[in-house]
Design a protein around this motif. Structure first.
Motif, PDB file in Angstrom:
ATOM      1  N   ASP A  41       0.709  -1.602  -0.387  1.00 20.71           N
ATOM      2  CA  ASP A  41       0.090  -0.076   0.518  1.00 20.71           C
ATOM      3  C   ASP A  41       0.808   1.292   0.011  1.00 20.71           C
ATOM      4  N   ARG A  42       2.131   1.142   0.801  1.00 22.38           N
ATOM      5  CA  ARG A  42       2.567   2.252   1.040  1.00 22.38           C
ATOM      6  C   ARG A  42       4.529   1.944   0.524  1.00 22.38           C
ATOM      7  N   ILE A  43       5.135   2.400   0.633  1.00 20.66           N
ATOM      8  CA  ILE A  43       6.845   2.103   0.789  1.00 20.66           C
ATOM      9  C   ILE A  43       6.946   3.641   0.915  1.00 20.66           C
ATOM     10  N   TRP A  44       7.678   4.416   1.821  1.00 16.09           N
ATOM     11  CA  TRP A  44       7.630   5.369   2.315  1.00 16.09           C
ATOM     12  C   TRP A  44       9.238   5.583   2.675  1.00 16.09           C
ATOM     13  N   HIS A  45      10.048   6.678   3.101  1.00 14.26           N
ATOM     14  CA  HIS A  45      11.211   7.378   3.747  1.00 14.26           C
ATOM     15  C   HIS A  45      10.896   8.920   4.329  1.00 14.26           C
ATOM     16  N   GLY A  46      12.272   8.259   5.363  1.00 21.50           N
ATOM     17  CA  GLY A  46      11.859   9.487   6.489  1.00 21.50           C
ATOM     18  C   GLY A  46      12.414  10.939   6.024  1.00 21.50           C
ATOM     19  N   LEU A  47      13.303  11.462   6.500  1.00 20.12           N
ATOM     20  CA  LEU A  47      13.673  12.574   6.728  1.00 20.12           C
ATOM     21  C   LEU A  47      14.676  13.028   5.252  1.00 20.12           C
ATOM     22  N   PRO A  48      14.356  13.765   4.194  1.00 19.66           N
ATOM     23  CA  PRO A  48      14.988  13.964   3.120  1.00 19.66           C
ATOM     24  C   PRO A  48      16.642  14.040   2.806  1.00 19.66           C
ATOM     25  N   PHE A  49      17.410  13.519   4.452  1.00 19.16           N
ATOM     26  CA  PHE A  49      18.815  13.237   4.553  1.00 19.16           C
ATOM     27  C   PHE A  49      19.128  11.730   4.261  1.00 19.16           C
ATOM     28  N   VAL A  50      18.013  11.016   4.619  1.00 21.35           N
ATOM     29  CA  VAL A  50      18.147   9.598   4.132  1.00 21.35           C
ATOM     30  C   VAL A  50      17.901   8.912   3.222  1.00 21.35           C
ATOM     31  N   LYS A  51      17.685   9.763   2.346  1.00 19.32           N
ATOM     32  CA  LYS A  51      17.891   9.970   0.651  1.00 19.32           C
ATOM     33  C   LYS A  51      19.528   9.349   0.340  1.00 19.32           C
ATOM     34  N   PRO A  52      19.947   9.861   0.173  1.00 19.01           N
ATOM     35  CA  PRO A  52      21.362   9.275  -0.605  1.00 19.01           C
ATOM     36  C   PRO A  52      22.026   7.942  -0.146  1.00 19.01           C
ATOM     37  N   PHE A  53      21.510   7.287   1.660  1.00 19.82           N
ATOM     38  CA  PHE A  53      22.447   6.280   2.104  1.00 19.82           C
ATOM     39  C   PHE A  53      21.264   4.856   1.600  1.00 19.82           C
ATOM     40  N   LEU A  54      20.121   5.389   1.542  1.00 13.91           N
ATOM     41  CA  LEU A  54      19.706   4.679   0.282  1.00 13.91           C
ATOM     42  C   LEU A  54      19.300   3.843  -0.358  1.00 13.91           C
ATOM     43  N   VAL A 186      11.787   1.564  10.348  1.00 12.79           N
ATOM     44  CA  VAL A 186      13.040   1.281  10.064  1.00 12.79           C
ATOM     45  C   VAL A 186      13.244   2.802  10.774  1.00 12.79           C
ATOM     46  N   THR A 187      13.851   2.653  12.323  1.00 15.34           N
ATOM     47  CA  THR A 187      13.938   4.110  12.920  1.00 15.34           C
ATOM     48  C   THR A 187      15.120   3.857  13.561  1.00 15.34           C
ATOM     49  N   ASN A 188      15.538   5.586  13.704  1.00 15.55           N
ATOM     50  CA  ASN A 188      17.176   5.887  14.194  1.00 15.55           C
ATOM     51  C   ASN A 188      16.527   6.453  15.460  1.00 15.55           C
ATOM     52  N   ARG A 189      17.330   6.022  16.271  1.00  9.67           N
ATOM     53  CA  ARG A 189      16.568   6.122  17.880  1.00  9.67           C
ATOM     54  C   ARG A 189      17.490   7.751  18.044  1.00  9.67           C
ATOM     55  N   ARG A 190      17.776   8.087  17.757  1.00 10.15           N
ATOM     56  CA  ARG A 190      18.545   9.422  17.641  1.00 10.15           C
ATOM     57  C   ARG A 190      17.518  10.912  16.263  1.00 10.15           C
ATOM     58  N   PHE A 191      17.578  10.281  14.856  1.00  6.04           N
ATOM     59  CA  PHE A 191      16.804  11.122  13.855  1.00  6.04           C
ATOM     60  C   PHE A 191      15.419  10.902  13.542  1.00  6.04           C
ATOM     61  N   GLY A 192      14.297   9.430  13.722  1.00  5.14           N
ATOM     62  CA  GLY A 192      13.451   9.065  13.681  1.00  5.14           C
ATOM     63  C   GLY A 192      13.114   8.257  12.855  1.00  5.14           C
ATOM     64  N   PRO A 193      11.981   8.028  11.863  1.00  2.00           N
ATOM     65  CA  PRO A 193      11.557   6.508  10.987  1.00  2.00           C
ATOM     66  C   PRO A 193      13.063   7.166  10.042  1.00  2.00           C
ATOM     67  N   LEU A 194      13.200   6.513   9.271  1.00  2.00           N
ATOM     68  CA  LEU A 194      14.211   6.089   8.209  1.00  2.00           C
ATOM     69  C   LEU A 194      13.168   6.087   6.783  1.00  2.00           C
ATOM     70  N   PHE A 195      12.665   4.285   7.032  1.00  2.00           N
ATOM     71  CA  PHE A 195      12.416   3.991   5.895  1.00  2.00           C
ATOM     72  C   PHE A 195      11.306   2.400   6.187  1.00  2.00           C
ATOM     73  N   GLY A 196      10.132   2.143   5.412  1.00  2.00           N
ATOM     74  CA  GLY A 196       9.313   1.336   5.932  1.00  2.00           C
ATOM     75  C   GLY A 196       8.308   1.186   4.923  1.00  2.00           C
ATOM     76  N   TYR A 197       7.416   0.160   5.100  1.00  2.00           N
ATOM     77  CA  TYR A 197       6.906   0.100   3.589  1.00  2.00           C
ATOM     78  C   TYR A 197       5.446  -0.957   5.301  1.00  2.00           C
ATOM     79  N   GLU A 198       3.992  -1.162   3.733  1.00  2.00           N
ATOM     80  CA  GLU A 198       3.196  -2.051   4.833  1.00  2.00           C
ATOM     81  C   GLU A 198       2.373  -2.210   3.178  1.00  2.00           C
ATOM     82  N   GLY A 199       1.833  -3.064   3.424  1.00  2.00           N
ATOM     83  CA  GLY A 199       0.965  -4.046   2.450  1.00  2.00           C
ATOM     84  C   GLY A 199       0.317  -5.833   2.674  1.00  2.00           C
ATOM     85  N   THR A 200       0.195  -6.161   1.923  1.00  2.00           N
ATOM     86  CA  THR A 200      -0.742  -7.540   1.805  1.00  2.00           C
ATOM     87  C   THR A 200      -0.332  -8.480   0.997  1.00  2.00           C
TER      88      THR A 200
END
Length: 226
Positions: A41-54, A186-200
């Motif tokens: 249903d959704r694949i999401w990313h956190g703050l923009p700074f995570v995009k280069p690492f992903l 997937v979350t980072n303890r300092r920077f918060g949500p990084l990445f995730g997805y949900e579906g069926t």
């Protein structure tokens, strides 16, 4: 011999919904592999700074460097014996994103030394994560990650918490629809949500020996260190 997931969970495994028990019994003893097909249903990313690492991780099929909604996907859970004689189960997720498919690869073993499931990530198993599995009161499965380690050549380094991510996976079975429901964050303890997805998805089971491990499903490099 029993499935690597039952070994890790012990008696708690029997508290899972029957459909989850079958899905996580895939292994050399059961002789079954599980192929799931569905929609994220959704694949999401956190703050923009995570995009280069992903994006960097995406080059080795670690995480998914793009977002999207209503994305068809396949998950392949196939058991085999790796180069070091260990029972291994693939968790290869293929996402049919616009502009081309993306994969998120993992291979899992049971680690008696660490008393948990060990999750090797990516095509070269450079990252290894401890996984702790438990049954929830409603029969769903909760998976939480523990320590992460980076392995390359002689290096075996624990990933600092400030750089790592804590993964939480929840999988359940919906009796009304006959579908499995998956939610990953997937979350980072300092920077918060990084990445995730949900579906069926729906799952079907095949004879693991007859089906075999298709070309490209196993990692390019296998890591001996557990």
């Amino acid at each position: 011999m029993t499935s690597i997931f039952r070994l890790a969970m012990g008696q708690d495994f029997d508290r899972l919904h029957p459909q989850l028990r079958r899905r996580f019994s895939v292994g050399l003893e059961s002789g079954e592999a599980c192929i799931g097909r569905g929609v994220m249903d959704r694949i999401w990313h956190g703050l923009p700074f995570v995009k280069p690492f992903l994006a960097l991780g995406g080059r080795r099929n670690v995480l998914v460097p793009r977002t999207g909604r209503h994305i068809p996907f396949t998950i392949e859970n196939v058991p085999y014996t790796d180069s070091f004689g260990r029972e291994t189960v693939t968790f290869v997720r293929t996402f049919a994103l616009p502009g081309g498919t993306r994969r998120f690869d993992a291979t899992m073993i049971h680690s008696p030394e660490r008393s948990c499931v060990l999750d090797y990530l990516g095509t070269h198993q450079h990252l290894a994560s401890d996984l702790w599995l438990s049954a929830e009161p409603d029969g769903s499965l909760l998976i939480r990650s523990g320590e992460h380690r980076f392995r390359e050549g002689p290096f075996d380094l624990r990933v600092p918490e400030v750089l790592g991510g804590d993964a939480e996976v929840r999988e359940s079975f919906d009796e009304m629809t006959g579908r499995f429901r998956i939610r990953v964050a997937v979350t980072n303890r300092r920077f918060g949500p990084l990445f995730g997805y949900e579906g069926t998805f729906r799952a079907h089971y095949v004879d693991a020996r007859r089906h075999g491990v298709r070309a490209g499903l196993r990692p390019v490099r296998e890591e001996a260190r557990a």
